[in-house]
Design a protein around this motif. Structure first.
Motif, PDB file in Angstrom:
ATOM      1  N   CYS A   8       7.626   6.393 -13.668  1.00 58.00           N
ATOM      2  CA  CYS A   8       7.500   6.900 -15.050  1.00 58.00           C
ATOM      3  C   CYS A   8       7.834   5.621 -15.826  1.00 58.00           C
ATOM      4  O   CYS A   8       7.815   5.666 -17.225  1.00 58.00           O
ATOM      5  N   HIS A   9       8.402   4.475 -15.280  1.00 57.30           N
ATOM      6  CA  HIS A   9       8.625   3.398 -16.155  1.00 57.30           C
ATOM      7  C   HIS A   9       7.228   2.539 -16.332  1.00 57.30           C
ATOM      8  O   HIS A   9       7.097   1.568 -17.199  1.00 57.30           O
ATOM      9  N   ALA A  10       6.248   2.805 -15.187  1.00 60.42           N
ATOM     10  CA  ALA A  10       5.008   2.191 -15.414  1.00 60.42           C
ATOM     11  C   ALA A  10       4.404   2.673 -16.632  1.00 60.42           C
ATOM     12  O   ALA A  10       4.414   3.704 -16.948  1.00 60.42           O
ATOM     13  N   ASP A  11       3.368   1.874 -17.178  1.00 59.16           N
ATOM     14  CA  ASP A  11       2.571   2.364 -18.304  1.00 59.16           C
ATOM     15  C   ASP A  11       1.705   3.480 -17.655  1.00 59.16           C
ATOM     16  O   ASP A  11       0.768   3.359 -16.936  1.00 59.16           O
ATOM     17  N   SER A  12       1.793   4.569 -18.220  1.00 57.52           N
ATOM     18  CA  SER A  12       0.869   5.712 -17.743  1.00 57.52           C
ATOM     19  C   SER A  12      -0.357   5.842 -17.776  1.00 57.52           C
ATOM     20  O   SER A  12      -1.217   6.390 -16.962  1.00 57.52           O
ATOM     21  N   ALA A  13      -0.955   5.327 -19.072  1.00 60.82           N
ATOM     22  CA  ALA A  13      -2.416   5.141 -19.201  1.00 60.82           C
ATOM     23  C   ALA A  13      -3.159   4.241 -18.009  1.00 60.82           C
ATOM     24  O   ALA A  13      -3.994   4.645 -17.486  1.00 60.82           O
ATOM     25  N   ILE A  14      -2.597   3.082 -17.889  1.00 56.88           N
ATOM     26  CA  ILE A  14      -2.691   1.929 -16.982  1.00 56.88           C
ATOM     27  C   ILE A  14      -2.573   2.750 -15.390  1.00 56.88           C
ATOM     28  O   ILE A  14      -3.653   2.501 -14.727  1.00 56.88           O
ATOM     29  N   ALA A  15      -1.488   3.491 -15.410  1.00 59.96           N
ATOM     30  CA  ALA A  15      -1.201   3.885 -14.000  1.00 59.96           C
ATOM     31  C   ALA A  15      -2.431   4.856 -13.534  1.00 59.96           C
ATOM     32  O   ALA A  15      -2.746   5.172 -12.414  1.00 59.96           O
ATOM     33  N   LYS A  16      -2.763   5.903 -14.618  1.00 60.41           N
ATOM     34  CA  LYS A  16      -3.790   6.810 -14.273  1.00 60.41           C
ATOM     35  C   LYS A  16      -5.061   6.186 -13.679  1.00 60.41           C
ATOM     36  O   LYS A  16      -5.708   6.688 -13.003  1.00 60.41           O
ATOM     37  N   GLU A  17      -5.358   4.967 -14.538  1.00 58.89           N
ATOM     38  CA  GLU A  17      -6.627   4.307 -14.238  1.00 58.89           C
ATOM     39  C   GLU A  17      -6.626   3.634 -12.792  1.00 58.89           C
ATOM     40  O   GLU A  17      -7.422   3.728 -11.999  1.00 58.89           O
ATOM     41  N   PHE A  18      -5.213   3.075 -12.478  1.00 55.63           N
ATOM     42  CA  PHE A  18      -5.218   2.466 -11.250  1.00 55.63           C
ATOM     43  C   PHE A  18      -5.284   3.481  -9.999  1.00 55.63           C
ATOM     44  O   PHE A  18      -5.887   3.233  -9.064  1.00 55.63           O
ATOM     45  N   ALA A  19      -4.613   4.507 -10.427  1.00 52.32           N
ATOM     46  CA  ALA A  19      -4.779   5.671  -9.335  1.00 52.32           C
ATOM     47  C   ALA A  19      -5.852   6.274  -8.840  1.00 52.32           C
ATOM     48  O   ALA A  19      -6.241   6.341  -7.795  1.00 52.32           O
ATOM     49  N   ARG A  20      -6.823   6.359  -9.784  1.00 56.08           N
ATOM     50  CA  ARG A  20      -8.242   6.489  -9.647  1.00 56.08           C
ATOM     51  C   ARG A  20      -8.974   5.601  -8.856  1.00 56.08           C
ATOM     52  O   ARG A  20      -9.508   5.812  -7.913  1.00 56.08           O
ATOM     53  N   VAL A  21      -8.781   4.145  -9.010  1.00 56.18           N
ATOM     54  CA  VAL A  21      -9.360   3.132  -8.451  1.00 56.18           C
ATOM     55  C   VAL A  21      -8.810   3.151  -7.083  1.00 56.18           C
ATOM     56  O   VAL A  21      -9.684   3.025  -6.026  1.00 56.18           O
ATOM     57  N   MET A  22      -7.447   3.157  -6.820  1.00 62.94           N
ATOM     58  CA  MET A  22      -7.069   3.151  -5.638  1.00 62.94           C
ATOM     59  C   MET A  22      -7.485   4.372  -4.589  1.00 62.94           C
ATOM     60  O   MET A  22      -7.835   4.182  -3.766  1.00 62.94           O
ATOM     61  N   PHE A  23      -7.286   5.742  -5.239  1.00 66.21           N
ATOM     62  CA  PHE A  23      -7.669   6.672  -4.297  1.00 66.21           C
ATOM     63  C   PHE A  23      -9.197   6.809  -4.003  1.00 66.21           C
ATOM     64  O   PHE A  23      -9.572   7.587  -2.879  1.00 66.21           O
ATOM     65  N   LEU A  24      -9.983   6.270  -4.951  1.00 70.13           N
ATOM     66  CA  LEU A  24     -11.396   6.505  -4.873  1.00 70.13           C
ATOM     67  C   LEU A  24     -11.943   5.283  -4.167  1.00 70.13           C
ATOM     68  O   LEU A  24     -13.328   5.248  -3.993  1.00 70.13           O
ATOM     69  N   SER A  25     -11.408   4.232  -3.849  1.00 65.43           N
ATOM     70  CA  SER A  25     -11.889   3.012  -3.380  1.00 65.43           C
ATOM     71  C   SER A  25     -12.017   3.233  -1.888  1.00 65.43           C
ATOM     72  O   SER A  25     -11.419   3.879  -1.081  1.00 65.43           O
ATOM     73  N   ASP A  26     -13.027   2.790  -1.250  1.00 64.48           N
ATOM     74  CA  ASP A  26     -13.484   2.516   0.271  1.00 64.48           C
ATOM     75  C   ASP A  26     -13.597   1.054   0.520  1.00 64.48           C
ATOM     76  O   ASP A  26     -14.654   0.617   0.192  1.00 64.48           O
ATOM     77  N   ASN A  27     -12.625   0.670   1.219  1.00 69.32           N
ATOM     78  CA  ASN A  27     -13.046  -0.837   1.664  1.00 69.32           C
ATOM     79  C   ASN A  27     -13.162  -0.943   3.124  1.00 69.32           C
ATOM     80  O   ASN A  27     -12.600  -1.809   3.931  1.00 69.32           O
ATOM     81  N   ARG A  28     -13.538   0.062   3.820  1.00 72.65           N
ATOM     82  CA  ARG A  28     -13.564   0.148   5.490  1.00 72.65           C
ATOM     83  C   ARG A  28     -14.367  -1.186   5.945  1.00 72.65           C
ATOM     84  O   ARG A  28     -14.212  -1.619   6.864  1.00 72.65           O
ATOM     85  N   GLN A  29     -15.553  -1.346   4.926  1.00 73.49           N
ATOM     86  CA  GLN A  29     -16.408  -2.338   5.447  1.00 73.49           C
ATOM     87  C   GLN A  29     -15.886  -3.735   5.054  1.00 73.49           C
ATOM     88  O   GLN A  29     -16.430  -4.883   5.729  1.00 73.49           O
ATOM     89  N   ASP A  30     -14.852  -3.947   4.689  1.00 72.94           N
ATOM     90  CA  ASP A  30     -14.099  -5.187   4.164  1.00 72.94           C
ATOM     91  C   ASP A  30     -13.251  -5.577   5.339  1.00 72.94           C
ATOM     92  O   ASP A  30     -13.052  -6.933   5.567  1.00 72.94           O
ATOM     93  N   LEU A  31     -12.745  -4.875   6.302  1.00 70.79           N
ATOM     94  CA  LEU A  31     -11.737  -5.181   7.288  1.00 70.79           C
ATOM     95  C   LEU A  31     -12.291  -5.937   8.325  1.00 70.79           C
ATOM     96  O   LEU A  31     -11.561  -7.058   8.548  1.00 70.79           O
ATOM     97  N   PRO A  32     -13.689  -6.025   8.805  1.00 67.22           N
ATOM     98  CA  PRO A  32     -13.962  -7.061   9.752  1.00 67.22           C
ATOM     99  C   PRO A  32     -14.336  -8.283   9.221  1.00 67.22           C
ATOM    100  O   PRO A  32     -14.470  -9.500   9.904  1.00 67.22           O
ATOM    101  N   LYS A  33     -14.351  -8.461   7.970  1.00 68.36           N
ATOM    102  CA  LYS A  33     -14.449  -9.829   7.121  1.00 68.36           C
ATOM    103  C   LYS A  33     -13.130 -10.462   7.334  1.00 68.36           C
ATOM    104  O   LYS A  33     -13.023 -11.677   6.732  1.00 68.36           O
ATOM    105  N   VAL A  34     -12.044  -9.981   7.553  1.00 66.47           N
ATOM    106  CA  VAL A  34     -10.714 -10.607   7.699  1.00 66.47           C
ATOM    107  C   VAL A  34     -10.521 -11.860   8.742  1.00 66.47           C
ATOM    108  O   VAL A  34     -10.606 -11.320   9.925  1.00 66.47           O
ATOM    109  N   ILE A  35     -10.368 -13.002   8.538  1.00 67.68           N
ATOM    110  CA  ILE A  35     -10.382 -13.958   9.481  1.00 67.68           C
ATOM    111  C   ILE A  35      -8.846 -14.473   9.621  1.00 67.68           C
ATOM    112  O   ILE A  35      -8.613 -15.194  10.583  1.00 67.68           O
ATOM    113  N   THR A  36      -7.969 -14.070   8.843  1.00 70.04           N
ATOM    114  CA  THR A  36      -6.555 -14.366   8.649  1.00 70.04           C
ATOM    115  C   THR A  36      -5.692 -13.397   9.863  1.00 70.04           C
ATOM    116  O   THR A  36      -5.815 -12.397  10.026  1.00 70.04           O
TER     117      THR A  36
END
Length: 279
Positions: free
Chosen positions: A178-206
């Motif tokens: 509730c202390h986060a900027d709600s407008a930014i949080a809503k946009e961030f939530a959409r980005v987060m929940f709709l992201s699909d980074n499964r294809q990025d995992l094999p690229k990690v060499i660390t």
């Protein structure tokens, strides 16, 4: 604007090696306070607030830049360059774990180890992949956030935190949301929940540690196993801790698992807990 100002960077600790800590959705750098005390003697800690939370520069928020997690990952890399960091241990929680992973892919030479706490490359179930949510579930969560962000926070923070025997933890998460900027949080939530980074995992060499909680509504066990199998040089440790925020609910166990990974010579097998005698 300098990245350290934009992300309200704080540097603490006396160690020679640097550890950068990247928080999850709706939180800020304060979320690490239960484990930083155990790290200060051995590491130089870099704490950040992602744009939109804490004391970050809200004016620096750019919807185009942050339309994908890569925008947040670029901030981490920029902070590292601004501080002239090398041989960095990068620690990320939840969506911060995926942001950290993308940072390590972007400039792998900056990072010596990657620690992912409750990571999820995709929250939506997809054929044989279990992400924990159906598309309809995510649509309903986002709709509730857009309609009444505070009500969403009050309803979902206890589910995310788990550990109902310690209600103060859920209350802390509600306050953080509730202390986060709600407008930014809503946009961030959409980005987060709709992201699909499964294809990025094999690229990690660390060299990577995945910390999975034994019960986690946001990142179930199947997700931790998927991430482990997809990242070539990775270790999976399943904690006894429950909920999605073990650095808050089980800091001693979380810290012990991190230290075990950082000091062991080679990968360890997945097991219920990599550290004997953890309370």
């Amino acid at each position: 604007m300098d990245a350290c100002i934009r992300n309200n960077v704080k540097v603490i600790g006396k160690g020679k090696q640097t550890m950068v800590l990247v928080h999850g959705f709706g939180c800020d750098q304060n979320v690490w306070r239960y484990i930083t005390a155990g790290l200060l003697a051995n590491y130089r800690l870099v704490l950040i607030d992602q744009v939109g939370v804490g004391n970050s520069a809200l004016a620096a928020y750019d919807s185009d830049k942050y339309a994908t997690l890569h925008g947040y990952a670029a901030d981490i890399v920029e902070v590292c360059h601004s501080l002239a960091l090398q041989d960095v241990i990068l620690v990320g929680h939840s969506v911060g774990a995926m942001i950290s992973l993308l940072s390590a892919i972007q400039e792998p030479e900056l990072f010596s180890k990657l620690i992912l706490i409750g990571p999820s490359p995709c929250y939506i179930n997809d054929h044989d992949y279990i992400g924990g949510f159906e598309q309809a579930d995510i649509n309903a969560i986002l709709a509730m956030m857009n309609k009444d962000f505070r009500s969403w926070a009050n309803a979902f923070a206890p589910l995310i935190m788990g550990n109902p025997e310690c209600p103060s933890l859920a209350h802390e998460l509600i306050d953080s949301f509730c202390h986060a900027d709600s407008a930014i949080a809503k946009e961030f939530a959409r980005v987060m929940f709709l992201s699909d980074n499964r294809q990025d995992l094999p690229k990690v060499i660390t060299k990577t540690l995945i910390l999975q909680c034994s019960e986690d509504i946001i990142a179930p066990a199947e997700v931790g196993a998927f991430v482990h199998h997809a990242i070539p040089d990775s270790t999976l440790i399943t904690l006894r801790a429950t909920g999605h925020c073990p650095h808050l609910s089980a800091p001693i166990e979380t810290l012990a698992a991190i230290e075990t990974f950082l000091h062991q010579a080679g990968p360890v097998e997945n097991h219920a807990s990599a550290v004997a005698g953890i309370a």
